[in-house]
Design a protein around this motif. Structure first.
Motif, PDB file in Angstrom:
ATOM      1  N   ASP A 114       6.014  14.237 -13.276  1.00 46.52           N
ATOM      2  CA  ASP A 114       5.296  14.712 -14.467  1.00 46.52           C
ATOM      3  C   ASP A 114       5.400  16.222 -14.574  1.00 46.52           C
ATOM      4  OD1 ASP A 114       4.491  12.132 -14.886  1.00 46.52           O
ATOM      5  OD2 ASP A 114       2.383  12.455 -14.358  1.00 46.52           O
ATOM      6  N   LEU A 131       0.827  -1.204   0.000  1.00 41.76           N
ATOM      7  CA  LEU A 131       0.000   0.000   0.000  1.00 41.76           C
ATOM      8  C   LEU A 131       0.860   1.252   0.000  1.00 41.76           C
ATOM      9  CD1 LEU A 131      -2.943  -0.549   2.496  1.00 41.76           C
ATOM     10  CD2 LEU A 131      -3.074   0.277   0.150  1.00 41.76           C
ATOM     11  N   TYR A 149       4.640   5.842  -5.030  1.00 40.25           N
ATOM     12  CA  TYR A 149       4.921   5.928  -6.461  1.00 40.25           C
ATOM     13  C   TYR A 149       4.003   6.948  -7.145  1.00 40.25           C
ATOM     14  CZ  TYR A 149       5.471   4.567 -11.341  1.00 40.25           C
ATOM     15  OH  TYR A 149       5.682   4.589 -12.690  1.00 40.25           O
ATOM     16  N   ALA A 150       2.710   6.896  -6.798  1.00 34.96           N
ATOM     17  CA  ALA A 150       1.756   7.813  -7.429  1.00 34.96           C
ATOM     18  C   ALA A 150       2.125   9.264  -7.118  1.00 34.96           C
ATOM     19  CB  ALA A 150       0.341   7.522  -6.954  1.00 34.96           C
ATOM     20  N   TRP A 151       2.453   9.527  -5.855  1.00 30.69           N
ATOM     21  CA  TRP A 151       2.809  10.879  -5.443  1.00 30.69           C
ATOM     22  C   TRP A 151       4.076  11.353  -6.159  1.00 30.69           C
ATOM     23  CZ3 TRP A 151       7.313  11.863  -2.416  1.00 30.69           C
ATOM     24  CH2 TRP A 151       7.445  13.201  -2.015  1.00 30.69           C
ATOM     25  N   MET A 177       5.501  10.167  -8.937  1.00 36.52           N
ATOM     26  CA  MET A 177       5.361  10.269 -10.392  1.00 36.52           C
ATOM     27  C   MET A 177       4.581  11.509 -10.799  1.00 36.52           C
ATOM     28  SD  MET A 177       7.053   8.224 -12.093  1.00 36.52           S
ATOM     29  CE  MET A 177       6.389   8.401 -13.735  1.00 36.52           C
ATOM     30  N   ASN A 178       3.521  11.796 -10.051  1.00 33.86           N
ATOM     31  CA  ASN A 178       2.755  12.993 -10.400  1.00 33.86           C
ATOM     32  C   ASN A 178       3.616  14.231 -10.239  1.00 33.86           C
ATOM     33  OD1 ASN A 178       0.638  11.344 -10.982  1.00 33.86           O
ATOM     34  ND2 ASN A 178      -0.482  11.714  -9.090  1.00 33.86           N
ATOM     35  N   LEU A 222       3.887   1.556  -0.938  1.00 33.41           N
ATOM     36  CA  LEU A 222       4.640   1.660  -2.192  1.00 33.41           C
ATOM     37  C   LEU A 222       3.817   2.315  -3.300  1.00 33.41           C
ATOM     38  CD1 LEU A 222       6.554  -1.710  -2.715  1.00 33.41           C
ATOM     39  CD2 LEU A 222       7.526   0.577  -2.604  1.00 33.41           C
ATOM     40  N   ILE A 223       2.561   1.864  -3.445  1.00 37.41           N
ATOM     41  CA  ILE A 223       1.733   2.396  -4.538  1.00 37.41           C
ATOM     42  C   ILE A 223       1.473   3.887  -4.343  1.00 37.41           C
ATOM     43  CG2 ILE A 223      -0.499   2.275  -5.708  1.00 37.41           C
ATOM     44  CD1 ILE A 223      -0.568  -0.657  -5.184  1.00 37.41           C
ATOM     45  N   PHE A 224       1.148   4.284  -3.108  1.00 41.07           N
ATOM     46  CA  PHE A 224       0.876   5.702  -2.873  1.00 41.07           C
ATOM     47  C   PHE A 224       2.134   6.549  -3.028  1.00 41.07           C
ATOM     48  CE2 PHE A 224      -3.136   4.202  -1.047  1.00 41.07           C
ATOM     49  CZ  PHE A 224      -3.990   5.095  -1.672  1.00 41.07           C
TER      50      PHE A 224
END
Lengths: 87, 595
Positions: A79, A65, A71-73, A75-76, A67-69
């Motif tokens: 970007d 859990l 990564y999302a934070w 990567m955004n 890790l996914i959050f």
């Protein structure tokens, strides 16, 4: 190579680096602590059993859990830094 | 009010809710039918995906498999959650950027080949239908129990309900009904677990209770459980017994399979933005983790409760008597479940008592002889009934039992509906419209979608009459197939520009075929009993069971694709540009189904 291609390439390399780090952690907590390395952790007792059992049944899920959050934070943010985010 | 009426009431009320939502949000156009107009918020989408994902295997079957095996089945827990990491990091944002409706459309475009698209459709159909078989098993058991009929008739009635339900809603109906289903199933799973955790450990949070203290004995719960199951000759709950290699491969297969299952990937096409696709995977896992952190506690606590019910005065005293089973309300669940044919006992030595122990254990045989036991007398305990029977085993109030019945059905129905949607879109959108009859009207596309749903249910029911294992094991086979075929093609399509059309096609086919053959060799051809040449107790390749083979199949797929691509023509420039554009979020518009 145009300026745009250089940016895109740097962005992609940064992404790949982030994916690699995340997957190393992903494998370490599940296949590592939960299965293969469990005997090494058997000295650390957790509620009637050992740490490896905890990782196999709960710990790895919690790490996934996070890790996914993460990564999302990250990567955004990447970007925006590389100017490739959605307008 | 008796239990039967109470169950009907709960199941009936939950159904009325889903049908109400489905009618309210009835799908009009094809684009709504598949992808709900893309207006779905990441949290809503996460909740719906979690309901879609958590099937009969997670809800009904998984805790039972953990309860009777212990640590060795942790693979289900790690595998079915760890896959979301792969999905979030390696697939979801890129597929959303690509912006088409189905997985096979991506494969067809990226590998610039109609053949690749066809092969992807076939892989998807094989994996999805195997998955539906597992769902149907769960539906059969749940209906069998709450209508108090044989599991076979439960399956027949259940499949009609699933069909009626899936055919009337598209994805939009499905998205909002699935949010409702998630709420029903998580409440149904958590409430009995909280009660039981309070009874056994005094801790209201089951996940913490699992590692807490067993109040009655003052020992840690897991230590108490280890001791009681070893007394009965079963393997210790927390210790590792199976092969490490098999456990690693099994976990890996479930993880890769999760990231390769079309009905889950499809959900990430429905979020508005690429950045939302990343968050959405996280939210999905949050909602899944709520159940998955509770599941191991449910398993361990149920195992302890069952052992203590069978040996009410401890393992050294007399076991439960038949008289007690028939008259004591604490044992009423045994007689109700006996009616489904999934639980049974037999007084082999005629002493009026039921001895539950592991009669294959040499140490216990001496004790058995000394006491005049003639083998284990709890002759049948289907693992799939454990979660549904759990509130009855713990003597919880009647409304909790009704709630769990409704929850189990919600889990099975939501996944079956999602899968049927993936199957119908594969047939009508990819196969018919994309290949055979491109000029099909929207109306006939919708009709074809519904006919293929019906056909898929019929096939799943016929194959499900002889299921290749308990529900979660059947589902694990579906994951193996998805892992070996779809995931590698998607990942290579995004992360490598070198893989070309021929490489992808040969890779997918070889991954699918080796895995399918390995499964059929162990489980029987088309799951027909007695046509197998090997068993999972003594597999063909060392310790590798058929459920674990998906990871090997995936490796074969990767290897073949790289090798063949290296031998054949390089990918054209425009495809390389397509890959480059998929890798950056900028420019992600609203997706279309047009070509």
């Amino acid at each position: 190579m145009s300026q745009q291609d250089v940016t895109k390439n740097a962005y992609w390399q940064a992404n790949l680096r982030l994916i690699k780090i995340s997957l190393v952690i992903w494998a370490l907590v599940s296949f590592g602590f939960g299965i293969v390395l469990r005997p090494l952790l058997s000295g650390i007792r957790v509620g009637g059993t050992d740490l490896g059992f905890w990782f196999a049944q709960q710990g790895s899920i919690i790490v996934f859990l996070a890790l996914i959050f993460f990564y999302a934070w990250r990567m955004n943010k990447l970007d925006r830094e590389h100017g490739v985010d959605e307008e | 009010m008796d239990q039967f009426t109470l169950n009907l009431l709960f199941v009936g009320a939950s159904f009325a809710l889903y049908i109400g939502i489905a009618i309210w949000a009835r799908a009009g156009s094809t684009s709504e039918f598949y992808a709900a107009g893309r207006g779905v918020h990441p949290v809503t989408n996460g909740m719906a995906t979690a309901a879609d994902w958590m099937s009969a295997a997670s809800f009904i079957s998984m805790a039972g498999l953990i309860a009777f095996t212990g640590y060795d089945n942790s693979s289900f827990l790690m595998g079915w959650t760890g896959g979301y990491v792969l999905l979030a990091l390696l697939l979801a944002p890129y597929l959303r950027k690509f912006g088409k409706y189905t997985v096979s459309e991506f494969i067809g475009d990226r590998f610039y080949s109609r053949t690749a698209r066809m092969v992807a459709v076939i892989c998807l159909l094989v994996a999805s239908i195997t998955y539906v078989i597992g769902q149907m098993q769960g539906v059969g058991i749940a209906f069998g129990r709450f209508l108090e009929i044989d599991a076979f008739w439960g399956l027949m009635i259940g499949s009609c309900v699933v069909f009626a339900y899936a055919v009337f809603g598209g994805m939009k109906g499905v998205t909002y009904t699935q949010v409702a289903q998630y709420c029903v199933l998580i409440t149904a799973y958590t409430i009995p677990a909280v009660f039981i955790s309070l009874q056994l450990t005094g801790n209201p949070i089951p996940a913490l209770g699992l590692f807490g203290e067993h109040t009655a004995s003052g020992e840690p719960l897991l230590a108490k459980l280890d001791q009681i199951v070893s007394d009965l000759g079963f393997q210790e709950y927390t210790a590792a017994h199976g092969s490490t290699i098999n456990m690693v491969l099994f976990t890996l297969s479930l993880m890769i399979g999760t990231a390769g299952l079309p009905h889950v990937i499809m959900r990430f096409f429905t979020v508005p933005k690429v950045s939302d696709a990343r968050w959405s995977a996280g939210w999905t896992l949050v909602f899944i983790a709520l159940l998955y952190l509770t599941a191991p506690a449910v398993g361990a606590m149920a195992r302890l409760n069952i052992s203590e019910l069978m040996w009410p005065n401890g393992t050294d005293a007399d076991p439960v008597s038949i008289e007690m089973i028939e008259s004591n309300p604490e044992y009423a669940w045994m007689t109700t479940w006996q009616k489904t044919g999934l639980l049974d006992w037999e007084d082999k030595n005629g002493d009026g008592k039921i001895q539950y122990y592991n009669d294959a254990n040499a140490d216990l045989q001496a004790k058995a002889e000394a006491n005049g036991w003639k083998g284990n007398e709890l002759t049948n305990f289907n693992r799939d009934i454990l979660v549904l029977a759990n509130p009855e085993i713990a003597s919880l109030p009647g409304w909790v039992i009704g709630l769990v019945a409704a929850g189990g059905l919600a889990a099975a129905l939501s996944t079956a509906a999602g899968l049927l949607l993936a199957i119908s879109s594969a047939v009508s959108h990819d196969l018919l419209k994309g290949q055979l009859t491109p000029n099909m009207s929207e109306k006939s596309e919708l009709l074809a979608a519904r006919i293929s749903m019906a056909a898929a249910i019929v096939v799943a029911v016929i194959l499900g009459l002889n299921p290749p294992g308990f529900a979660a094991q059947t589902v694990a086979l579906a994951f193996g197939l998805a892992a070996a075929s779809i995931f590698p093609a998607l990942m290579m399509g995004i992360f490598s520009t070198r893989i070309n059309n021929v490489g992808a096609v040969t890779g997918m086919l070889s991954g699918l075929v080796v895995t399918l053959v390995y499964i059929f060799l162990h489980k029987g051809w088309f799951f027909i009993p007695d046509t197998n040449s090997f068993t999972d107790a003594d597999p063909l390749l060392g310790p590798i069971k058929s459920t674990s083979f998906g990871a090997i199949g995936a490796a074969v797929n990767f290897g073949v694709a790289y090798f063949v691509s290296g031998m054949t023509k390089e990918t054209p420039l425009e495809i390389k540009q397509l890959v480059e554009s998929v890798r950056v979020p900028r420019g992600a518009g609203v997706a279309t189904a047009d070509h």
